[in-house]
Motif scaffolding. Structure first.
Motif, PDB file in Angstrom:
ATOM      1  N   GLY A   1      48.442  48.978  51.624  1.00  0.00           N
ATOM      2  CA  GLY A   1      48.486  48.945  50.170  1.00  0.00           C
ATOM      3  C   GLY A   1      47.381  48.084  49.590  1.00  0.00           C
ATOM      4  O   GLY A   1      46.738  48.450  48.593  1.00  0.00           O
ATOM      5  N   LEU A   2      47.122  46.942  50.206  1.00  0.00           N
ATOM      6  CA  LEU A   2      46.047  46.066  49.736  1.00  0.00           C
ATOM      7  C   LEU A   2      44.685  46.703  49.970  1.00  0.00           C
ATOM      8  O   LEU A   2      43.808  46.656  49.090  1.00  0.00           O
ATOM      9  N   MET A   3      44.493  47.311  51.132  1.00  0.00           N
ATOM     10  CA  MET A   3      43.213  47.973  51.433  1.00  0.00           C
ATOM     11  C   MET A   3      42.957  49.114  50.455  1.00  0.00           C
ATOM     12  O   MET A   3      41.832  49.282  49.959  1.00  0.00           O
ATOM     13  N   ARG A   4      43.992  49.874  50.155  1.00  0.00           N
ATOM     14  CA  ARG A   4      43.825  50.985  49.204  1.00  0.00           C
ATOM     15  C   ARG A   4      43.442  50.463  47.823  1.00  0.00           C
ATOM     16  O   ARG A   4      42.579  51.038  47.138  1.00  0.00           O
ATOM     17  N   MET A   5      44.064  49.373  47.397  1.00  0.00           N
ATOM     18  CA  MET A   5      43.745  48.791  46.099  1.00  0.00           C
ATOM     19  C   MET A   5      42.292  48.333  46.050  1.00  0.00           C
ATOM     20  O   MET A   5      41.580  48.563  45.058  1.00  0.00           O
ATOM     21  N   LEU A   6      41.823  47.696  47.108  1.00  0.00           N
ATOM     22  CA  LEU A   6      40.435  47.240  47.167  1.00  0.00           C
ATOM     23  C   LEU A   6      39.452  48.403  47.071  1.00  0.00           C
ATOM     24  O   LEU A   6      38.447  48.337  46.351  1.00  0.00           O
ATOM     25  N   LEU A   7      39.744  49.471  47.796  1.00  0.00           N
ATOM     26  CA  LEU A   7      38.834  50.616  47.793  1.00  0.00           C
ATOM     27  C   LEU A   7      38.935  51.417  46.499  1.00  0.00           C
ATOM     28  O   LEU A   7      37.938  51.954  46.012  1.00  0.00           O
ATOM     29  N   ASP A   8      40.131  51.494  45.919  1.00  0.00           N
ATOM     30  CA  ASP A   8      40.266  52.148  44.608  1.00  0.00           C
ATOM     31  C   ASP A   8      39.444  51.414  43.557  1.00  0.00           C
ATOM     32  O   ASP A   8      38.778  52.028  42.710  1.00  0.00           O
ATOM     33  N   ASP A   9      39.496  50.083  43.594  1.00  0.00           N
ATOM     34  CA  ASP A   9      38.722  49.296  42.636  1.00  0.00           C
ATOM     35  C   ASP A   9      37.215  49.439  42.888  1.00  0.00           C
ATOM     36  O   ASP A   9      36.412  49.381  41.950  1.00  0.00           O
ATOM     37  N   ALA A  10      36.831  49.637  44.159  1.00  0.00           N
ATOM     38  CA  ALA A  10      35.413  49.881  44.467  1.00  0.00           C
ATOM     39  C   ALA A  10      34.956  51.209  43.893  1.00  0.00           C
ATOM     40  O   ALA A  10      33.814  51.344  43.441  1.00  0.00           O
ATOM     41  N   VAL A  11      35.831  52.197  43.892  1.00  0.00           N
ATOM     42  CA  VAL A  11      35.524  53.487  43.259  1.00  0.00           C
ATOM     43  C   VAL A  11      35.362  53.299  41.756  1.00  0.00           C
ATOM     44  O   VAL A  11      34.445  53.835  41.136  1.00  0.00           O
ATOM     45  N   GLU A  12      36.273  52.498  41.151  1.00  0.00           N
ATOM     46  CA  GLU A  12      36.197  52.227  39.712  1.00  0.00           C
ATOM     47  C   GLU A  12      34.864  51.576  39.341  1.00  0.00           C
ATOM     48  O   GLU A  12      34.301  51.844  38.285  1.00  0.00           O
TER      49      GLU A  12
END
Length: 455
Positions: free
Chosen positions: A127-138
């Motif tokens: 969940g934390l890794m996904r949040m980090l990568l989602d924010d990198a996409v943003e």
């Protein structure tokens, strides 16, 4: 406008970025290939979907540093994220360019995690890794998140979903048995602590952070209450405190650390002199270690207590030698810390039992305790789960149950449903009946708490 240059045996293209500056990419076999690439990048710039390829060369560790500076989360969340990053995520990905993290690479790492850790911890890491990568996409560092979506169809062997509920929670009788073991092991305070957690549904942090002034026990019968105002946590990073009018370093230390002597820690953390006068509105960094912080999700609430619990808490507060501020301190009179020592020396024995052991060198005698049948592997949070199950079994309105648990309903139900005093009273009466029935199961008789039977 994109243009190509001959560079040795290959071609390089230079193309314009959104800020008007030029970037370049080398290694093309022909001039046309170079121009096609550059024009494609400029088209993306015009369509406002451009992602600079050089941004993807930024290391994942550098991205985490930038992300942490702007992430606005509570003290416990920040501490949890930091722990998971340093223990698991960064050792694997710190030096990897963020654009080089692929779906296949992630899946291989995921398989390693599943072999090392329990499912709940792996889910939290993911969940934390996904949040980090989602924010990198943003932030347009990468075009898409390389982590496979849970809703996406994937190749491979079908894995049946687990439908069995394996979470362990107690009945009122089992909770009472655990409390009896706690009293035998450590005394009356620990008996009351287990019953308080079971019959209020407090989180363990809220139990550790319960202050004496937040118990209203002077009224009779169903007029006694408990206020959830803080949770007690051991922090590795200082929390913040906004100074209120008239506060001093000592009063802040007493409020947030439950220890006025820690005023020196706060003074050191902020470069202040001992006894220095504080301006209202100033933000101070608190000391590390035990700190009272707002409850999870800001779930402040006042709970009506069943009579038996109100009387037990009154008796506890009347005892001499208690903590000046906290209802449930540690065995040594310090703030309670739910760590490995808590589990090994207190929790596991009162749930799973233990054999008697004589005094040994460096260790006290060990009291024999019976295992509580049916709750093997239960964790302290299981008491909170049990509380919710009891309320559901008794058929109380959902809005009142969720509010007591510190949750908020969403949608239409959350907007138009409200908890009335009659609902709260009904819950307290239902819990009193559950207590009396647990005594009846133990004695085989119709129990009546001090001669009173609540309807």
């Amino acid at each position: 406008m994109a243009y190509a240059e001959k560079r040795g045996k290959s071609w390089r293209v230079r193309y314009q970025l959104p800020n008007g500056k030029y970037d370049s990419e080398s290694g093309f076999e022909t001039k046309q290939d170079a121009l096609d690439y550059g024009r494609a990048q400029e088209t993306d710039v015009q369509r406002k979907v451009f992602i600079n390829p050089s941004d993807g060369r930024k290391s994942f560790g550098s991205w985490v540093e930038d992300w942490a500076k702007v992430m606005d989360v509570g003290e416990t969340s920040r501490q949890t994220y930091s722990s998971r990053l340093n223990a698991v995520i960064l050792p694997k990905w710190k030096d990897t360019p963020i654009g080089d993290i692929t779906s296949m690479g992630y899946k291989a790492w995921q398989a390693q995690l599943k072999g090392q850790f329990k499912k709940n911890y792996v889910d939290a890491i993911e969940g934390l890794m996904r949040m980090l990568l989602d924010d990198a996409v943003e932030e347009r560092l990468i075009p898409s998140n390389p982590m496979p979506s849970g809703s996406k169809r994937r190749r491979g062997r079908h894995v049946a979903a687990t439908t069995e509920d394996t979470y362990v929670w107690p009945t009122p009788r089992q909770a009472h048995a655990v409390a009896d073991n706690a009293r035998a092991l450590r005394g009356f305070q620990w008996y009351v602590m287990i019953l308080t957690a079971a019959y209020t549904g407090l989180r363990m942090g809220e139990v550790a952070g319960l202050r004496r002034e937040h118990l209203q026990l002077l009224a009779l019968e169903y007029g006694r209450s408990l206020r959830v105002q803080w949770q007690g946590q051991w922090l590795t990073e200082p929390a913040k405190h906004t100074v209120n009018k008239g506060e001093s370093l000592e009063s802040i230390a007493a409020l947030r650390h439950a220890d006025p002597a820690r005023a020196a820690d706060i003074a050191d953390a902020n470069g202040l002199a001992a006894g220095e006068r504080l301006r209202a509105g100033r933000k101070l960094a608190l000391g590390k270690g035990f700190t009272l912080i707002p409850p999870k999700y800001s779930s402040y609430r006042t709970l009506i207590l069943p009579p038996f619990l109100g009387e037990l808490l009154s008796e506890l507060l009347a005892q001499e030698g208690g903590h000046e501020y906290l209802v449930f301190p540690s065995q040594r009179g310090k703030p309670l810390r739910v760590d490995d020592q808590f589990y090994g020396r207190f929790w596991h024995p009162i749930v799973e039992g233990q054999d008697a052991e004589p005094v040994r060198r460096g260790r006290k005698a060990q009291l024999a305790l019976p295992a509580v049948q049916g709750v093997a592997d239960m964790v302290p949070h299981g008491l909170r789960h049990g509380h919710k199950v009891w309320l559901d079994e008794q058929g109380h309105p959902r809005v009142a149950v969720e509010e007591r648990m510190g949750h908020r309903l969403k949608g239409v139900e959350g907007t138009y449903s409200h908890t009335s005093p009659e609902m709260e009273l009904g819950i307290a009466k239902g819990l009193q009946r559950a207590w009396e029935e647990s005594l009846a199961e133990e004695t085989g008789e119709v129990a009546d708490w001090q001669g009173r039977r609540s309807s």
